[in-house]
Scaffold this active site. Sequence first.
Site, mmCIF file in Angstrom:
data_model
loop_
_atom_site.group_PDB
_atom_site.id
_atom_site.type_symbol
_atom_site.label_atom_id
_atom_site.label_comp_id
_atom_site.label_asym_id
_atom_site.label_seq_id
_atom_site.Cartn_x
_atom_site.Cartn_y
_atom_site.Cartn_z
ATOM 1 C CE1 TYR A 1 -4.022 2.099 0.598
ATOM 2 C CE2 TYR A 1 -2.598 3.279 2.121
ATOM 3 C CZ TYR A 1 -3.762 3.198 1.389
ATOM 4 O OH TYR A 1 -4.674 4.233 1.438
ATOM 5 C CE LYS B 1 -3.371 5.150 -1.650
ATOM 6 N NZ LYS B 1 -4.274 5.378 -2.801
HETATM 7 N N1 LIG Z 1 -10.149 5.778 3.807
HETATM 8 C C1 LIG Z 1 -9.009 6.269 4.228
HETATM 9 O O1 LIG Z 1 -8.752 6.387 5.448
HETATM 10 C C2 LIG Z 1 -7.966 6.721 3.219
HETATM 11 C C3 LIG Z 1 -6.879 7.474 3.671
HETATM 12 C C4 LIG Z 1 -5.921 7.870 2.740
HETATM 13 C C5 LIG Z 1 -6.049 7.530 1.405
HETATM 14 N N2 LIG Z 1 -7.118 6.808 0.995
HETATM 15 C C6 LIG Z 1 -7.201 6.468 -0.424
HETATM 16 O O2 LIG Z 1 -8.323 7.103 -1.016
HETATM 17 C C7 LIG Z 1 -8.843 6.271 -2.054
HETATM 18 C C8 LIG Z 1 -10.320 6.032 -1.788
HETATM 19 O O3 LIG Z 1 -10.444 5.403 -0.529
HETATM 20 P P1 LIG Z 1 -11.869 5.067 0.130
HETATM 21 O O4 LIG Z 1 -11.743 5.188 1.577
HETATM 22 O O5 LIG Z 1 -12.928 5.805 -0.595
HETATM 23 O O6 LIG Z 1 -11.940 3.518 -0.215
HETATM 24 P P2 LIG Z 1 -13.186 2.660 -0.736
HETATM 25 O O7 LIG Z 1 -12.780 1.239 -0.598
HETATM 26 O O8 LIG Z 1 -14.441 3.122 -0.085
HETATM 27 O O9 LIG Z 1 -13.241 3.088 -2.281
HETATM 28 C C9 LIG Z 1 -12.379 2.559 -3.247
HETATM 29 C C10 LIG Z 1 -13.210 2.343 -4.499
HETATM 30 O O10 LIG Z 1 -12.343 1.796 -5.494
HETATM 31 C C11 LIG Z 1 -13.109 0.825 -6.190
HETATM 32 N N3 LIG Z 1 -12.231 -0.150 -6.818
HETATM 33 C C12 LIG Z 1 -11.460 -1.089 -6.227
HETATM 34 N N4 LIG Z 1 -10.857 -1.853 -7.144
HETATM 35 C C13 LIG Z 1 -11.262 -1.380 -8.355
HETATM 36 C C14 LIG Z 1 -11.002 -1.773 -9.694
HETATM 37 N N5 LIG Z 1 -10.200 -2.809 -9.969
HETATM 38 N N6 LIG Z 1 -11.579 -1.068 -10.686
HETATM 39 C C15 LIG Z 1 -12.403 -0.014 -10.422
HETATM 40 N N7 LIG Z 1 -12.701 0.382 -9.168
HETATM 41 C C16 LIG Z 1 -12.129 -0.291 -8.151
HETATM 42 C C17 LIG Z 1 -13.966 0.151 -5.108
HETATM 43 O O11 LIG Z 1 -15.080 -0.527 -5.661
HETATM 44 C C18 LIG Z 1 -14.368 1.346 -4.272
HETATM 45 O O12 LIG Z 1 -15.594 1.898 -4.692
HETATM 46 C C19 LIG Z 1 -8.010 4.988 -2.055
HETATM 47 O O13 LIG Z 1 -7.009 5.083 -3.021
HETATM 48 C C20 LIG Z 1 -7.411 4.987 -0.673
HETATM 49 O O14 LIG Z 1 -6.200 4.290 -0.650
HETATM 50 C C21 LIG Z 1 -8.082 6.404 1.870
#
Ligand SMILES: NC(=O)c1ccc[n+]([C@@H]2O[C@H](COP(=O)([O-])OP(=O)(O)OC[C@H]3O[C@@H](n4cnc5c(N)ncnc54)[C@H](O)[C@@H]3O)[C@@H](O)[C@H]2O)c1
Length: 271
Positions: A155, A159
């Site tokens: 991960y 990032k």
């Molecule tokens: N939630 C947190 O605390 C956090 C913190 C920092 C960064 N992020 C980053 O922000 C982004 C969004 O996170 P989130 O919390 O909304 O996560 P989430 O899991 O709610 O959303 C991720 C989305 O990506 C989609 N996805 C996964 N694999 C896929 C594929 N092969 N093709 C198309 N779509 C796909 C999923 O269906 C989901 O809707 C991610 O990259 C995550 O790493 C999240």
Amino acid sequence: MSDRLDGRVAVVAGGAGGIGRAVCRRFVERGARVTVADVAADRTAQTAAECGAERAIGAPVDVVDPDSAARCVAATVERFGRVDYLAYCAGNNIKAPALELTLADWRSQLDIHLTGAFVFCQAVGRRLVAQGEGGRIVLLSSVAAWAPIPQRGAYSPSKAGLVSLAQVLSVEWAEHRINVNAVCPGVAKTPMTDLVYSRDPELKRIRRSRMPIPREVLPDEIADLVVFLCGAGSAYVNGAAIPIDGGFLNSGFMPERKLGDAAEAIHNGGA
Ligand SMILES: NC(=O)c1ccc[n+]([C@@H]2O[C@H](COP(=O)([O-])OP(=O)(O)OC[C@H]3O[C@@H](n4cnc5c(N)ncnc54)[C@H](O)[C@@H]3O)[C@@H](O)[C@H]2O)c1
């Protein structure tokens, strides 16, 4: 200066997730139209419906499929006539000690976060260059690009790679008036985080005790930053990796402190 995005069109990859959905809603509130691109067909349709049929379409895509980005751009142009912005929010998060992380899980994370982002940047970038009117690209990275999370061996590298991708494209595509930036949230308040904390309240306490602002970032706050990076007010922001973490990255020397409900409530501000 207006922060309206009327007449503009955004592709939001991972648009049906916790953060992506908030980004789609914010784009629409600011006047843009949006393509919700996500592998989860049900949530994709639901998010597009929430945004309104006049303003949004759903595009079920698997970002790992190399043709999906070009199909998604084609569907967007067919429906809305153009593309102006890409917000790349697709992601997964596989927990495993590095000694046990399988190559398949390593590849899955690199593919979804980084290779998928590159393929979407390329497809949207080609369209933006052909249109000749510039554009904006925002990649969802994380504070994990600099503050590695134990047992997330793929991960954090994914990032960090997104930060680097934003930097290289920002240099290469500036001549086309395409700005590329990365947004790096700390822990966000999403259903996934709520689930993790409900299973492990001590983890929540420890993390908050090390946060200068002792709460999680809201998806709507992240969406505000993403949409700002697509607006007129950020025209000179290019190649940046912007933490939205309440100061967490700077808190290395901050002693762990006890927080009561009152201290946290001060910062919650209705959150
Ligand atoms: N939630 C947190 O605390 C956090 C913190 C920092 C960064 N992020 C980053 O922000 C982004 C969004 O996170 P989130 O919390 O909304 O996560 P989430 O899991 O709610 O959303 C991720 C989305 O990506 C989609 N996805 C996964 N694999 C896929 C594929 N092969 N093709 C198309 N779509 C796909 C999923 O269906 C989901 O809707 C991610 O990259 C995550 O790493 C999240």
